[in-house]
Scaffold this motif. Structure first.
Motif, PDB file in Angstrom:
ATOM      1  N   VAL A 181     -43.325  19.927 -68.260  1.00  0.00           N
ATOM      2  CA  VAL A 181     -44.101  19.673 -69.480  1.00  0.00           C
ATOM      3  C   VAL A 181     -43.159  19.843 -70.671  1.00  0.00           C
ATOM      4  O   VAL A 181     -42.029  20.299 -70.535  1.00  0.00           O
ATOM      5  N   ASP A 182     -43.677  19.472 -71.840  1.00  0.00           N
ATOM      6  CA  ASP A 182     -42.856  19.594 -73.045  1.00  0.00           C
ATOM      7  C   ASP A 182     -42.957  21.037 -73.550  1.00  0.00           C
ATOM      8  O   ASP A 182     -43.787  21.338 -74.400  1.00  0.00           O
ATOM      9  N   SER A 183     -42.123  21.918 -73.002  1.00  0.00           N
ATOM     10  CA  SER A 183     -42.220  23.348 -73.321  1.00  0.00           C
ATOM     11  C   SER A 183     -41.088  23.756 -74.264  1.00  0.00           C
ATOM     12  O   SER A 183     -39.945  23.325 -74.102  1.00  0.00           O
ATOM     13  N   ALA A 184     -41.426  24.635 -75.209  1.00  0.00           N
ATOM     14  CA  ALA A 184     -40.420  25.114 -76.171  1.00  0.00           C
ATOM     15  C   ALA A 184     -39.317  25.903 -75.475  1.00  0.00           C
ATOM     16  O   ALA A 184     -38.215  26.046 -76.015  1.00  0.00           O
ATOM     17  N   SER A 185     -39.591  26.431 -74.282  1.00  0.00           N
ATOM     18  CA  SER A 185     -38.561  27.232 -73.611  1.00  0.00           C
ATOM     19  C   SER A 185     -37.530  26.375 -72.879  1.00  0.00           C
ATOM     20  O   SER A 185     -36.476  26.877 -72.485  1.00  0.00           O
ATOM     21  N   ASN A 186     -37.801  25.099 -72.686  1.00  0.00           N
ATOM     22  CA  ASN A 186     -36.840  24.256 -71.961  1.00  0.00           C
ATOM     23  C   ASN A 186     -35.534  24.111 -72.740  1.00  0.00           C
ATOM     24  O   ASN A 186     -35.534  24.059 -73.972  1.00  0.00           O
ATOM     25  N   ARG A 187     -34.442  24.034 -71.998  1.00  0.00           N
ATOM     26  CA  ARG A 187     -33.116  23.825 -72.605  1.00  0.00           C
ATOM     27  C   ARG A 187     -32.376  22.831 -71.737  1.00  0.00           C
ATOM     28  O   ARG A 187     -32.240  23.043 -70.527  1.00  0.00           O
ATOM     29  N   TYR A 188     -31.922  21.745 -72.321  1.00  0.00           N
ATOM     30  CA  TYR A 188     -31.114  20.819 -71.524  1.00  0.00           C
ATOM     31  C   TYR A 188     -30.136  20.067 -72.413  1.00  0.00           C
ATOM     32  O   TYR A 188     -30.343  19.930 -73.621  1.00  0.00           O
ATOM     33  N   ASP A 189     -29.066  19.595 -71.779  1.00  0.00           N
ATOM     34  CA  ASP A 189     -28.065  18.827 -72.507  1.00  0.00           C
ATOM     35  C   ASP A 189     -28.697  17.523 -72.985  1.00  0.00           C
ATOM     36  O   ASP A 189     -29.460  16.896 -72.235  1.00  0.00           O
ATOM     37  N   PRO A 190     -28.367  17.079 -74.207  1.00  0.00           N
ATOM     38  CA  PRO A 190     -28.971  15.833 -74.714  1.00  0.00           C
ATOM     39  C   PRO A 190     -28.712  14.643 -73.793  1.00  0.00           C
ATOM     40  O   PRO A 190     -29.535  13.732 -73.715  1.00  0.00           O
ATOM     41  N   ALA A 273     -17.823  20.253 -54.899  1.00  0.00           N
ATOM     42  CA  ALA A 273     -17.513  18.903 -54.403  1.00  0.00           C
ATOM     43  C   ALA A 273     -17.113  18.013 -55.584  1.00  0.00           C
ATOM     44  O   ALA A 273     -16.136  17.249 -55.500  1.00  0.00           O
ATOM     45  N   ALA A 274     -17.826  18.139 -56.708  1.00  0.00           N
ATOM     46  CA  ALA A 274     -17.490  17.327 -57.890  1.00  0.00           C
ATOM     47  C   ALA A 274     -16.110  17.699 -58.429  1.00  0.00           C
ATOM     48  O   ALA A 274     -15.361  16.843 -58.911  1.00  0.00           O
ATOM     49  N   LEU A 275     -15.770  18.979 -58.319  1.00  0.00           N
ATOM     50  CA  LEU A 275     -14.450  19.432 -58.795  1.00  0.00           C
ATOM     51  C   LEU A 275     -13.330  19.026 -57.839  1.00  0.00           C
ATOM     52  O   LEU A 275     -12.156  19.265 -58.110  1.00  0.00           O
ATOM     53  N   GLY A 276     -13.707  18.463 -56.694  1.00  0.00           N
ATOM     54  CA  GLY A 276     -12.705  17.954 -55.754  1.00  0.00           C
ATOM     55  C   GLY A 276     -12.283  18.952 -54.699  1.00  0.00           C
ATOM     56  O   GLY A 276     -11.316  18.704 -53.965  1.00  0.00           O
ATOM     57  N   ASP A 277     -12.997  20.087 -54.595  1.00  0.00           N
ATOM     58  CA  ASP A 277     -12.610  21.090 -53.589  1.00  0.00           C
ATOM     59  C   ASP A 277     -13.440  20.878 -52.315  1.00  0.00           C
ATOM     60  O   ASP A 277     -14.436  21.580 -52.064  1.00  0.00           O
ATOM     61  N   ALA A 278     -13.020  19.905 -51.515  1.00  0.00           N
ATOM     62  CA  ALA A 278     -13.780  19.559 -50.308  1.00  0.00           C
ATOM     63  C   ALA A 278     -13.783  20.715 -49.313  1.00  0.00           C
ATOM     64  O   ALA A 278     -14.760  20.907 -48.577  1.00  0.00           O
ATOM     65  N   SER A 279     -12.706  21.476 -49.313  1.00  0.00           N
ATOM     66  CA  SER A 279     -12.623  22.583 -48.359  1.00  0.00           C
ATOM     67  C   SER A 279     -13.670  23.660 -48.695  1.00  0.00           C
ATOM     68  O   SER A 279     -14.369  24.174 -47.814  1.00  0.00           O
ATOM     69  N   LEU A 280     -13.795  23.993 -49.982  1.00  0.00           N
ATOM     70  CA  LEU A 280     -14.801  24.988 -50.373  1.00  0.00           C
ATOM     71  C   LEU A 280     -16.212  24.435 -50.166  1.00  0.00           C
ATOM     72  O   LEU A 280     -17.128  25.172 -49.757  1.00  0.00           O
ATOM     73  N   PRO A 346     -16.629  21.011 -66.400  1.00  0.00           N
ATOM     74  CA  PRO A 346     -16.069  20.353 -67.586  1.00  0.00           C
ATOM     75  C   PRO A 346     -17.002  19.282 -68.136  1.00  0.00           C
ATOM     76  O   PRO A 346     -17.755  18.661 -67.380  1.00  0.00           O
ATOM     77  N   ASP A 347     -16.921  19.096 -69.470  1.00  0.00           N
ATOM     78  CA  ASP A 347     -17.664  17.985 -70.084  1.00  0.00           C
ATOM     79  C   ASP A 347     -17.254  16.710 -69.361  1.00  0.00           C
ATOM     80  O   ASP A 347     -16.102  16.539 -68.992  1.00  0.00           O
ATOM     81  N   GLY A 348     -18.188  15.845 -69.179  1.00  0.00           N
ATOM     82  CA  GLY A 348     -17.848  14.581 -68.529  1.00  0.00           C
ATOM     83  C   GLY A 348     -18.147  14.631 -67.030  1.00  0.00           C
ATOM     84  O   GLY A 348     -18.319  13.592 -66.396  1.00  0.00           O
ATOM     85  N   MET A 349     -18.163  15.834 -66.475  1.00  0.00           N
ATOM     86  CA  MET A 349     -18.495  15.977 -65.047  1.00  0.00           C
ATOM     87  C   MET A 349     -19.898  16.555 -64.895  1.00  0.00           C
ATOM     88  O   MET A 349     -20.618  16.264 -63.943  1.00  0.00           O
ATOM     89  N   ARG A 350     -20.266  17.361 -65.889  1.00  0.00           N
ATOM     90  CA  ARG A 350     -21.524  18.114 -65.789  1.00  0.00           C
ATOM     91  C   ARG A 350     -22.751  17.215 -65.667  1.00  0.00           C
ATOM     92  O   ARG A 350     -23.637  17.442 -64.856  1.00  0.00           O
ATOM     93  N   GLU A 351     -22.757  16.161 -66.471  1.00  0.00           N
ATOM     94  CA  GLU A 351     -23.957  15.307 -66.493  1.00  0.00           C
ATOM     95  C   GLU A 351     -24.220  14.695 -65.119  1.00  0.00           C
ATOM     96  O   GLU A 351     -25.353  14.715 -64.619  1.00  0.00           O
ATOM     97  N   GLU A 352     -23.162  14.204 -64.510  1.00  0.00           N
ATOM     98  CA  GLU A 352     -23.334  13.565 -63.203  1.00  0.00           C
ATOM     99  C   GLU A 352     -23.856  14.569 -62.159  1.00  0.00           C
ATOM    100  O   GLU A 352     -24.732  14.262 -61.345  1.00  0.00           O
ATOM    101  N   VAL A 353     -23.311  15.771 -62.225  1.00  0.00           N
ATOM    102  CA  VAL A 353     -23.738  16.807 -61.274  1.00  0.00           C
ATOM    103  C   VAL A 353     -25.199  17.181 -61.531  1.00  0.00           C
ATOM    104  O   VAL A 353     -26.009  17.293 -60.606  1.00  0.00           O
TER     105      VAL A 353
END
Ligand code: SR1
Ligand code: MG
Length: 386
Positions: A181-190, A273-280, A346-353
């Motif tokens: 719902v449209d709640s005042a407590s929500n926080r998200y990247d634009p 996985a997004a950071l490229g650490d397939a082993s972790l 990092p910026d640029g990776m966060r949105e996709e994740v």
């Protein structure tokens, strides 16, 4: 109702030493505030080589300020939950040294060698043995506080002891309601405002989240931790996990704790996985599988042999866990309290994740009943299990 005892005064680094000195071998010689949580004041107090942790509730929510009053009774809930968990799963919670209701404070063993599991995972550290020990902890505490173990007298006592309406209301609001719902407590990247709006418009998703909320409110299956994410587990070399901060404990659905652990491991996995650490990422796949396997094995071992229905209950817990994992993953992207695993990308990776995590959460919430850890984990991570 938020009753504040006459003796209650918030502690600070200048006063906590005197309060803690009777739990130390001598006068306190150093005190620091170490709490970075959302709710309480937390101090480390030293006397020579010895130290203790003092945790004190404020009569309001720390991150929100005095405008959001909150019961001091949460310290009693935490103390009583720690006692029960220590009894059922020895060594898996910090030792409770004292509870001082008049000060709304507890004194705890200082786990000075330990670090928060989420912090360790973000740094890429692999603590062996933690996932399976945590799975065992969940099974022992959940089966051990469920009606198959306790007689009706003890169960009634537990119900009275863990009436926890204000903290349950926080979860009901922040986990099950506000993100949809449209709640005042929500926080998200634009950048994900479109997706946040999509969640609010998705009627089947909202209905499914509502059903999960109703189950959370009505299924008093066991004493659950109530907030068992990777930030509520401390670890050290050699494993030795300790579940901390059970102030959200109440009699609720077992699958809530299991879903929270798996959701937070899945978010860590998606981030690495997004950071490229397939082993972790692969190590986290394995850790999640070990958590679920240990939970299932210990659940079976703890379930009383004369009581039928253990297999069915275990299957129900897993099915519930999928939905609870889904709401946890979504609320950590668009709600008030986020997960540092993703916020620190990092910026640029966060949105996709974030988009991937929200997509996985939606699938988990609306999926037909799941039957295995592998199914749950593939949906949570968007990967096919090998
Ligand atoms: C308002 S408290 C926000 C969150 O912090 C706690 O750790 C719980 O996860 C709660 O939802
Ligand atoms: Mg917490």
């Amino acid at each position: 109702m938020n009753t504040v005892p006459d003796e209650y005064v918030p502690l600070d680094v200048d006063t906590v030493g005197e309060f803690a000195s009777s739990f130390l071998p001598g006068p306190a010689d150093a005190a620091e505030e170490i709490g970075d949580g959302n709710l309480n004041l937390v101090f480390r107090v030293r006397s020579g080589a010895e130290s203790v942790i003092v945790k004190q509730a404020l009569p309001y929510l720390k991150i929100a300020g005095e405008g959001w009053p909150l019961t001091l009774d949460r310290v009693r809930i935490e103390a009583e939950a720690l006692r029960i968990q220590a009894d059922l799963a020895p060594g898996r919670v910090p030792a409770l040294i004292a509870h001082r209701p008049a000060r709304a404070a507890i004194v705890l063993e200082d786990l000075s060698e330990h670090v928060v599991w989420r912090t360790a995972l973000i740094a890429g550290h692999r603590h062996e043995g933690v996932a399976e020990a945590l799975g065992e902890f969940c099974a022992r505490t959940l089966v051990g506080t469920s009606p198959v173990t306790l007689d009706s007298e003890r169960r009634a006592t537990l119900h009275r002891q863990f009436v926890n309406p204000e903290l349950c209301a926080i979860t009901e609001d922040l986990v099950f309601t506000s993100p949809y719902v449209d709640s005042a407590s929500n926080r998200y990247d634009p950048e994900i405002a479109d997706l946040a709006a999509e969640l609010r418009a998705d009627v089947p998703l909202r209905a499914a989240a509502g059903r999960l909320k109703l189950r959370f409110q009505t299924r008093a299956e066991a004493l659950i931790h109530g907030d068992l994410h990777t930030g509520s587990v401390m670890v050290r070399d050699g494993g030795d996990p300790r579940a901390i901060d059970p102030e959200f404990a109440f009699l609720g659905p077992m699958g809530f704790d299991i879903g929270n652990v798996l959701a937070n491991l899945a978010m860590a996995r998606t981030a690495h996985a997004a950071l490229g650490d397939a082993s972790l990422a692969a190590w986290l796949d394995d850790a999640a599988a070990r958590f679920s396997a240990a939970f299932a094995d210990t659940f079976g071992a703890c379930w009383p042999s004369g009581v039928l229905g253990g297999d069915r209950q275990l299957a129900d817990v897993l099915a519930d866990a999928a939905g609870y994992a889904g709401v946890e993953m979504i609320r950590r992207q668009v709600g008030l309290a986020h997960a540092a695993d993703i916020d620190t990308l990092p910026d640029g990776m966060r949105e996709e994740v974030r988009r991937a995590v929200i997509a996985a959460g939606r699938v988990l919430i609306t999926a037909a009943r799941l039957h295995s850890h592998e199914e749950l984990w593939s949906l949570a991570t968007g990967e096919t299990c090998s």
